[in-house]
Design a protein around this motif. Structure first.
Motif, PDB file in Angstrom:
ATOM      1  N   GLN A   5       0.828  -1.204   0.000  1.00  0.00           N
ATOM      2  CA  GLN A   5       0.000   0.000   0.000  1.00  0.00           C
ATOM      3  C   GLN A   5       0.866   1.260   0.000  1.00  0.00           C
ATOM      4  O   GLN A   5       0.602   2.191  -0.761  1.00  0.00           O
ATOM      5  CB  GLN A   5      -0.925   0.004   1.215  1.00  0.00           C
ATOM      6  CG  GLN A   5      -1.817   1.222   1.278  1.00  0.00           C
ATOM      7  CD  GLN A   5      -2.740   1.209   2.487  1.00  0.00           C
ATOM      8  OE1 GLN A   5      -2.705   0.282   3.306  1.00  0.00           O
ATOM      9  NE2 GLN A   5      -3.549   2.226   2.614  1.00  0.00           N
ATOM     10  N   THR A  53       2.489   1.612  -3.435  1.00  0.00           N
ATOM     11  CA  THR A  53       1.517   2.028  -4.446  1.00  0.00           C
ATOM     12  C   THR A  53       1.198   3.507  -4.316  1.00  0.00           C
ATOM     13  O   THR A  53       1.210   4.238  -5.309  1.00  0.00           O
ATOM     14  CB  THR A  53       0.229   1.185  -4.340  1.00  0.00           C
ATOM     15  OG1 THR A  53       0.562  -0.201  -4.455  1.00  0.00           O
ATOM     16  CG2 THR A  53      -0.774   1.564  -5.416  1.00  0.00           C
ATOM     17  N   GLU A  54       0.932   3.959  -3.091  1.00  0.00           N
ATOM     18  CA  GLU A  54       0.612   5.370  -2.877  1.00  0.00           C
ATOM     19  C   GLU A  54       1.758   6.272  -3.309  1.00  0.00           C
ATOM     20  O   GLU A  54       1.550   7.269  -4.007  1.00  0.00           O
ATOM     21  CB  GLU A  54       0.275   5.623  -1.408  1.00  0.00           C
ATOM     22  CG  GLU A  54      -1.053   5.041  -0.978  1.00  0.00           C
ATOM     23  CD  GLU A  54      -1.287   5.123   0.523  1.00  0.00           C
ATOM     24  OE1 GLU A  54      -0.411   5.636   1.269  1.00  0.00           O
ATOM     25  OE2 GLU A  54      -2.348   4.645   0.960  1.00  0.00           O
ATOM     26  N   VAL A 107       2.284   6.103  -7.263  1.00  0.00           N
ATOM     27  CA  VAL A 107       1.223   6.807  -7.990  1.00  0.00           C
ATOM     28  C   VAL A 107       1.399   8.314  -7.846  1.00  0.00           C
ATOM     29  O   VAL A 107       1.325   9.059  -8.833  1.00  0.00           O
ATOM     30  CB  VAL A 107      -0.176   6.357  -7.521  1.00  0.00           C
ATOM     31  CG1 VAL A 107      -1.263   7.299  -8.001  1.00  0.00           C
ATOM     32  CG2 VAL A 107      -0.453   4.931  -7.993  1.00  0.00           C
ATOM     33  N   LEU A 162       3.124  -4.125  -8.322  1.00  0.00           N
ATOM     34  CA  LEU A 162       3.032  -2.680  -8.111  1.00  0.00           C
ATOM     35  C   LEU A 162       2.462  -1.995  -9.348  1.00  0.00           C
ATOM     36  O   LEU A 162       1.611  -1.100  -9.239  1.00  0.00           O
ATOM     37  CB  LEU A 162       4.405  -2.105  -7.757  1.00  0.00           C
ATOM     38  CG  LEU A 162       4.471  -0.596  -7.545  1.00  0.00           C
ATOM     39  CD1 LEU A 162       3.526  -0.144  -6.439  1.00  0.00           C
ATOM     40  CD2 LEU A 162       5.904  -0.178  -7.230  1.00  0.00           C
ATOM     41  N   LYS A 178      -1.290  -2.650  -9.396  1.00  0.00           N
ATOM     42  CA  LYS A 178      -1.995  -1.863  -8.381  1.00  0.00           C
ATOM     43  C   LYS A 178      -2.013  -0.384  -8.740  1.00  0.00           C
ATOM     44  O   LYS A 178      -3.016   0.302  -8.551  1.00  0.00           O
ATOM     45  CB  LYS A 178      -1.355  -2.059  -6.999  1.00  0.00           C
ATOM     46  CG  LYS A 178      -1.499  -3.453  -6.450  1.00  0.00           C
ATOM     47  CD  LYS A 178      -2.943  -3.778  -6.185  1.00  0.00           C
ATOM     48  CE  LYS A 178      -3.102  -5.147  -5.577  1.00  0.00           C
ATOM     49  NZ  LYS A 178      -4.514  -5.508  -5.400  1.00  0.00           N
ATOM     50  N   ALA A 179      -0.904   0.128  -9.270  1.00  0.00           N
ATOM     51  CA  ALA A 179      -0.832   1.536  -9.660  1.00  0.00           C
ATOM     52  C   ALA A 179      -1.804   1.828 -10.793  1.00  0.00           C
ATOM     53  O   ALA A 179      -2.483   2.866 -10.788  1.00  0.00           O
ATOM     54  CB  ALA A 179       0.593   1.905 -10.057  1.00  0.00           C
TER      55      ALA A 179
END
Length: 124
Positions: A14, A17-18, A21, A108, A111-112
């Motif tokens: 998480q 990813t945050e 992004v 990743l 998810k991105a």
């Protein structure tokens, strides 16, 4: 893998990813551009997925055999193309690290893309 290890991995994913992004959107000047670049050239200018993963592994102390094994254990059900490591002679440590970064990069990226699609669709 224990529950606390799964939770730790999910937290790491998480965070990665945050951060990825946010960085991609800033460097690409918008969500749509970031999504396009991620899909067309994830290792190119503005995205640099591989460099991000290298830095992330280093920052979170995953750039060692134990860290790589932790990532591989968490992602043990994912597929990996062995051609990526069989083309050259590497130490076991280098192979494990390359595999861990490879499967983590793939997840990743996935998810991105999901997050960027949501931002694009909902203006977030």
């Amino acid at each position: 893998m224990n529950d606390y290890e799964k939770q730790y991995f999910n937290t790491l994913l998480q965070i990665a990813t945050e951060r990825f992004v946010e960085r991609a959107v800033q460097r690409s000047e918008g969500v749509e551009n970031a999504l396009h670049l991620l899909r067309t050239d994830p290792y190119g200018n503005g995205v640099w997925l591989d460099k991000f993963v290298d830095a992330f592994f280093e920052e979170f102390l995953l750039d060692n055999p134990a860290g790589s094994c932790f990532i591989l254990q968490a992602l043990s059900k994912r597929r990996y193309d062995p051609e990526q490591v069989l083309q050259q002679e590497l130490t076991v440590e280098a192979i494990v690290e390359k595999m861990a970064k490879g499967v983590f990069e793939e997840l990743l990226k996935q998810k991105a893309e999901e997050v960027l699609e949501q931002h694009a669709a909902f203006g977030g």
